[in-house]
Design a protein around this motif. Structure first.
Motif, short mmCIF file in Angstrom:
data_model
loop_
_atom_site.label_atom_id
_atom_site.label_comp_id
_atom_site.label_asym_id
_atom_site.label_seq_id
_atom_site.Cartn_x
_atom_site.Cartn_y
_atom_site.Cartn_z
N LEU A 202 61.93 53.86 40.54
CA LEU A 202 62.46 53.54 41.87
C LEU A 202 62.28 54.68 42.87
O LEU A 202 62.08 54.43 44.07
N PHE B 81 59.81 54.84 45.80
CA PHE B 81 59.91 53.76 46.78
C PHE B 81 61.26 53.77 47.52
O PHE B 81 61.59 52.83 48.24
N TRP C 113 57.59 48.63 44.47
CA TRP C 113 58.26 49.14 43.27
C TRP C 113 58.09 48.16 42.11
O TRP C 113 57.64 48.54 41.03
N CYS D 116 66.23 48.92 48.72
CA CYS D 116 65.01 49.65 49.10
C CYS D 116 64.91 49.66 50.61
O CYS D 116 65.45 48.76 51.27
N TYR E 119 56.68 50.58 36.84
CA TYR E 119 57.72 49.60 36.52
C TYR E 119 57.18 48.50 35.61
O TYR E 119 57.86 48.09 34.66
#
Length: 113
Positions: free
Chosen positions: A29, A32, A68, A59, A74
């Motif tokens: 995370l 982003f 993300w 976000c 991810y």
């Protein structure tokens, strides 16, 4: 405008893969600007029912949230959770500053006449 990645995850038994997923998620995370807003807190429902858990990530923009989720970092860890916990995930924009639900209702009423 802030955007949110929201997951409704079903109850599941603890699993080592899920522990690894949790340990690695924040680092995916960070690039982003994402951060957890709700993560496994008890859900107090007032209407209907809600089996499972709620996770909400904020976000800076929907583009950041999508970037993300789609990122190689991810996507690499996603199976660690998805293979063991069923659920639904959505990405949604927040409201603009000054959002007015009364004006929204008035516009709806006008469209109905």
């Amino acid at each position: 405008m802030t955007a949110y990645a929201i997951a409704h995850l079903m109850p599941a038994e603890p699993h080592p893969d899920v522990a690894e997923y949790l340990e690695r998620t924040q680092s995916t995370l960070d690039p982003f600007g994402g951060r957890f807003l709700v993560h496994g807190a008890p859900v107090e429902f007032r209407e209907g029912d809600w089996p499972g858990h709620l996770v909400m990530i904020g976000c800076p923009t929907a583009a950041d949230a999508r970037a993300w989720y789609d990122s190689p970092a991810y996507q690499e860890i996603l199976p660690l959770r998805a293979d063991h916990i069923a659920g639904s995930v959505v990405i949604v924009d927040g409201v603009e500053p000054g959002h007015d639900s009364a004006a929204m209702g008035e516009a709806m009423r006008a469209a109905m006449t």
